[in-house]
Design an enzyme around this catalytic site. Sequence first.
Site, PDB file in Angstrom:
ATOM      1  N   ARG A  89       0.840  -1.200   0.000  1.00  0.00           N
ATOM      2  CA  ARG A  89       0.000   0.000   0.000  1.00  0.00           C
ATOM      3  C   ARG A  89       0.877   1.253   0.000  1.00  0.00           C
ATOM      4  NH1 ARG A  89      -2.332  -3.654   3.593  1.00  0.00           N
ATOM      5  NH2 ARG A  89      -4.455  -4.277   3.069  1.00  0.00           N
ATOM      6  N   THR A 120      -8.844   5.794  -0.063  1.00  0.00           N
ATOM      7  CA  THR A 120      -7.593   5.735  -0.830  1.00  0.00           C
ATOM      8  C   THR A 120      -6.414   5.319   0.062  1.00  0.00           C
ATOM      9  OG1 THR A 120      -8.432   7.446  -2.303  1.00  0.00           O
ATOM     10  CG2 THR A 120      -6.056   7.106  -2.311  1.00  0.00           C
ATOM     11  N   ARG A 152     -13.433  -9.107   7.225  1.00  0.00           N
ATOM     12  CA  ARG A 152     -12.643 -10.255   6.729  1.00  0.00           C
ATOM     13  C   ARG A 152     -12.456 -11.281   7.840  1.00  0.00           C
ATOM     14  NH1 ARG A 152      -8.686  -6.392   3.199  1.00  0.00           N
ATOM     15  NH2 ARG A 152      -9.830  -6.637   1.240  1.00  0.00           N
ATOM     16  N   HIS A 176      -3.992   0.443   8.812  1.00  0.00           N
ATOM     17  CA  HIS A 176      -4.454  -0.508   7.806  1.00  0.00           C
ATOM     18  C   HIS A 176      -3.248  -1.049   7.043  1.00  0.00           C
ATOM     19  CE1 HIS A 176      -7.055  -2.405   4.957  1.00  0.00           C
ATOM     20  NE2 HIS A 176      -6.614  -1.692   3.947  1.00  0.00           N
TER      21      HIS A 176
END
Length: 320
Positions: A89, A120, A152, A176
């Site tokens: 990321r 984003t 998840r 994250h």
Amino acid sequence: MARKKIALIGSGQIGGTLAHLVGLKELGDVVLFDIAEGIPQGKGLDIAESAPVDGFDARYKGAQEYADIAGADVVIVTAGVPRKPGMSRDDLIEINLKVMQAVGEGIRTYAPDAFVICITNPLDAMVWALQKFSGLPANKIVGMAGVLDSARFRHFLADEFGVSVQDVTAFVLGGHGDDMVPLVRYSTVAGIPLPDLVKMGWTTQEKLDAMVERTRKGGGEIVNLLKTGSAFYAPAASAIAMAESYLKDKKRVLPCAAHLTGQYGVDGLFVGVPIVIGENGVERIVEVEFAADEKAMFEKSVASVTGLVDACKKINPELA
Ligand code: A3D
């Protein structure tokens, strides 16, 4: 009563799915914004043409001008680029930071009263930068990550136990990234904490550890399967849950990247923690007690977020 207005900045995979869900849930009218000409118009028209079949009423408008988001109640930001296999990321930071500047200025000018949800990546740094560029009050801007990460984990747990996903709750905190913090102690099946379920023989500690690890790498698992982009159905569903809690003043308790001012020992960063979302945006930040190992995991995750924010400041000294 006039319908609510929901502006989606970025009309790619997540943006398109968000637009469809807003219609199906009748949350309001939709403006799809994108720099790619034709995409938001085409997706908007396609979804509007599905409305007679599914029986929902919502107006769709595709846009290339920020003036079209004027007066939006909610803005959901997915503009930028997603990951491809082999990318982290964090590899997206330089390009997406520039996108956040353009988006932030658009929001500052045309939708300063909106509740803004950033998706984003790298999420915790992009929501931080978006707040700076937009000048929004900290209670009106959050990042979507924890709802997805816990969804998840809930999916893996429900699958393992053979029970309804509705009866599984999960608690995932921190940034994250692959060092996010799934808190097994606060994750339950119908209120029974996971460590008790291990004692009851529902699963083993090894299997539980494997599910925690799979949750941490959940985004990468999808990227490796899709090869051309990253997850979009579950991310969109997660952001819609957050938007709905705001629009309907549901006061849901959801893990989101929120601006911390000393909570959890963090000041001036956006990090994933449980918050209450209602008509005033972030109405409360829930501070739980950590055990020593959880605290260490959380601190490691916060250190990653700090690193990303420092990288943003280096790229754009105006943010320092
Ligand atoms: P994608 O389908 O590529 O859509 C992105 C859209 O943004 C494209 O249509 C672009 O044309 C558009 N865009 C690019 N620059 C601009 C700009 N300056 N202004 C307006 N629009 C622009 O990606 P996606 O929808 O799959 O993912 C969007 C973002 O979400 C990516 O950064 C992903 O990494 C991120 N993402 C985050 C999570 C989290 O859990 C936080 C999960 C999945 C994806």
